[in-house]
Write an enzyme that holds these catalytic residues in place. Sequence first.
Site, PDB file in Angstrom:
ATOM      1  N   GLU A   1       0.829  -1.206   0.000  1.00 59.13           N
ATOM      2  CA  GLU A   1       0.000   0.000   0.000  1.00 59.13           C
ATOM      3  C   GLU A   1       0.865   1.260   0.000  1.00 59.13           C
ATOM      4  OE1 GLU A   1      -4.355  -0.069   1.444  1.00 59.13           O
ATOM      5  OE2 GLU A   1      -3.117   0.419   3.186  1.00 59.13           O
TER       6      GLU A   1
ATOM      7  N   GLU B   1       2.181   1.659  -3.456  1.00 57.05           N
ATOM      8  CA  GLU B   1       1.134   2.138  -4.355  1.00 57.05           C
ATOM      9  C   GLU B   1       0.872   3.622  -4.162  1.00 57.05           C
ATOM     10  OE1 GLU B   1      -3.425   0.941  -5.750  1.00 57.05           O
ATOM     11  OE2 GLU B   1      -2.530   0.003  -3.978  1.00 57.05           O
TER      12      GLU B   1
ATOM     13  N   CYS C   1      -8.556  -2.641   3.172  1.00 56.46           N
ATOM     14  CA  CYS C   1      -8.507  -3.724   4.166  1.00 56.46           C
ATOM     15  C   CYS C   1      -9.881  -4.193   4.605  1.00 56.46           C
ATOM     16  CB  CYS C   1      -7.737  -3.263   5.406  1.00 56.46           C
ATOM     17  SG  CYS C   1      -6.076  -2.700   5.060  1.00 56.46           S
TER      18      CYS C   1
ATOM     19  N   SER D   1      -7.282   1.188  -3.149  1.00 58.15           N
ATOM     20  CA  SER D   1      -6.033   0.456  -3.312  1.00 58.15           C
ATOM     21  C   SER D   1      -6.273  -0.913  -3.937  1.00 58.15           C
ATOM     22  CB  SER D   1      -5.354   0.283  -1.946  1.00 58.15           C
ATOM     23  OG  SER D   1      -4.266  -0.604  -2.030  1.00 58.15           O
TER      24      SER D   1
ATOM     25  N   LYS E   1     -15.928 -10.469   6.560  1.00 52.08           N
ATOM     26  CA  LYS E   1     -14.862 -11.330   6.044  1.00 52.08           C
ATOM     27  C   LYS E   1     -15.426 -12.643   5.507  1.00 52.08           C
ATOM     28  CE  LYS E   1     -11.082  -8.917   6.770  1.00 52.08           C
ATOM     29  NZ  LYS E   1     -10.231  -8.509   5.631  1.00 52.08           N
TER      30      LYS E   1
ATOM     31  N   GLU F   1     -16.211 -11.798   2.034  1.00 51.99           N
ATOM     32  CA  GLU F   1     -14.970 -11.563   1.284  1.00 51.99           C
ATOM     33  C   GLU F   1     -14.329 -12.880   0.854  1.00 51.99           C
ATOM     34  OE1 GLU F   1     -11.255  -8.608   1.928  1.00 51.99           O
ATOM     35  OE2 GLU F   1     -11.289 -10.311   3.310  1.00 51.99           O
TER      36      GLU F   1
ATOM     37  N   GLU G   1     -12.893 -13.006  -6.905  1.00 48.08           N
ATOM     38  CA  GLU G   1     -11.542 -12.437  -7.024  1.00 48.08           C
ATOM     39  C   GLU G   1     -10.535 -13.157  -6.139  1.00 48.08           C
ATOM     40  OE1 GLU G   1     -14.326  -8.742  -7.071  1.00 48.08           O
ATOM     41  OE2 GLU G   1     -14.349 -10.783  -6.307  1.00 48.08           O
TER      42      GLU G   1
ATOM     43  N   CYS H   1     -11.470  -2.648  13.716  1.00 44.68           N
ATOM     44  CA  CYS H   1     -11.727  -4.090  13.829  1.00 44.68           C
ATOM     45  C   CYS H   1     -11.895  -4.550  15.273  1.00 44.68           C
ATOM     46  CB  CYS H   1     -10.593  -4.868  13.174  1.00 44.68           C
ATOM     47  SG  CYS H   1     -10.323  -4.439  11.443  1.00 44.68           S
TER      48      CYS H   1
END
Length: 563
Positions: free
Chosen positions: A279, A282, A299, A319, A354, A357, A362, A499
């Site tokens: 990151e 980037e 994230c 990102s 999550k 996710e 992907e 989190c």
Amino acid sequence: MTGEFMLIDNIPVEIEGEKNLLSLIRKAGIELPTFCYHSELSVYGACRMCMVENKRGGMEAACSTPPRAGMEIYTNTPKLRRYRKMILELLLADHCRDCTTCEKNGECRLQELAERFGIRQIRFKNTAEEPKLDTSSLCIIRDTNKCILCGDCVRMCNEVQNVGAIDFMSRGAKMTVSTAFHVPIADSNCVGCGQCAAVCPTGAIVVKKDTDSVWDALSDPDTKVVVQIAPAVRVGIGGKMGQKAGEDLMGKIVAALKRMGADEVFDTATGADLTVMEEANELLERLENGGKLPLFTSCCPAWIQYAEKKHPELLPNISTCRSPMEMFASVLKEEYSHSSRRVVSVAVMPCTAKKFEATREEFKKDGVPYVDYVITTQELIQMIKESGIYFSELESEAIDMPFSNRSGAGVIFGVTGGVTEAVIRRLAENKSTTELRAIAFNGVRGMEGTKETVVPYGDRELKIAIVSGLKNAENLIRRMQSGEASYDFVEVMACPGGCVCGAGQPITDAQGKTKRGSGLYAADKMCSIKRSEENPVVMSLYSDLLKGRVHELLHVEYNERNR
């Protein structure tokens, strides 16, 4: 007593800026019962459990009545006791009573208050219907027949998260909480953050469980179970396992998982170190080559869904880095790809989103997900208890080789501002201990929903914003779109506080959430490696397993075709 005061149960209590009687009463050491009151949400006043009696015999809702000098109120009169018991009986008359098999058994507010007020018989016919479960979501399960219409989930979804997936429907006895047109929650605007489940006082909304599948994998001798544990989990488990709230219990968690049958246990903070490296690179590439700015962090999967559903125009700004969980999972699957046994990758996360996710296309290779199962901190606690393990008596064990190192920068990812601080540590030209300590005081720490800071980089300054809670993210986006503000880097966490306050964590109050954040900063202090680029495991990965495959294994592109 020199200031203004009022009488509560004939005891003078000073008024010190409290917004409502409820806060003042609790300050006086009296715990009034409530269902619909949450200090971070608007006052709704629906449940009426917090009613108090004034000196004239009238009744007022403590949550919505401001204190006034000279007031005299009573909190525990015969009238109030009868009134509260009547409310509880009416709620229970329209409620499922299969408490022993309910996910919220032992943690249900309705169950707790029924016990507190000695409700042993209910005079009214039970009108509860058969369960109507909405299991369409990968993150939560909804059971409208356990809903008591307190409105907590509605206000959380609308006021704090700005998602608006659920609201009140119909009127009177037919009123319910539902999605628009009663579509399954998975087909709504829901982003899977689970904050509705975090505030639900009953079992009407709960986290979807994947423990049975994990148990099957752990019990299969032909399966190699590889587990990664997110930073926030270590400080979220303590209160429910007889330990101090916010204490770093990573070593005990590792020991418990090994006893349950896990073959290898690792720290997702190692994946966070990879995220910091990628990151930061980037961000620099975009700054130097005129790329899309600001760079938004990637994230948080609930934030990604929010952007996809409400702000697809911002997807080029997000990102391309995978989340730490997915980065590490891709590394782990590659590391054990030649195993003689089937490899199952399990992630223990503080987050319900999550779970979604992990199923995204992907994050699959040849149709197989990099993360096979995601379980939350709540689910891990359930598994430890089911195992009969005396958690408090476990001796701590270290995470396994070859990924046994992580930096403090990776550990603090679990609290709002942690990602930003880790990136600043990476970009800082001055690597001294003094500079490291100074970074902690430049506005990145704290549980506030919106924070801003400016850090020097070369001959320019980087403008940075940190938001947690999706309504705060929405407000920031609108300010940027109107030209009121501009940034180079924006950290977004869907859950207020980050989190450590994820919906998969055990429910706690504001003080408990703060302790969790402090616990991660304390763990950071105990790490000998403070910066991600100093982690030898990370540098070894770049020269070995990741060589020539960095983009393939560590990056992803979110665009409209993936929605």
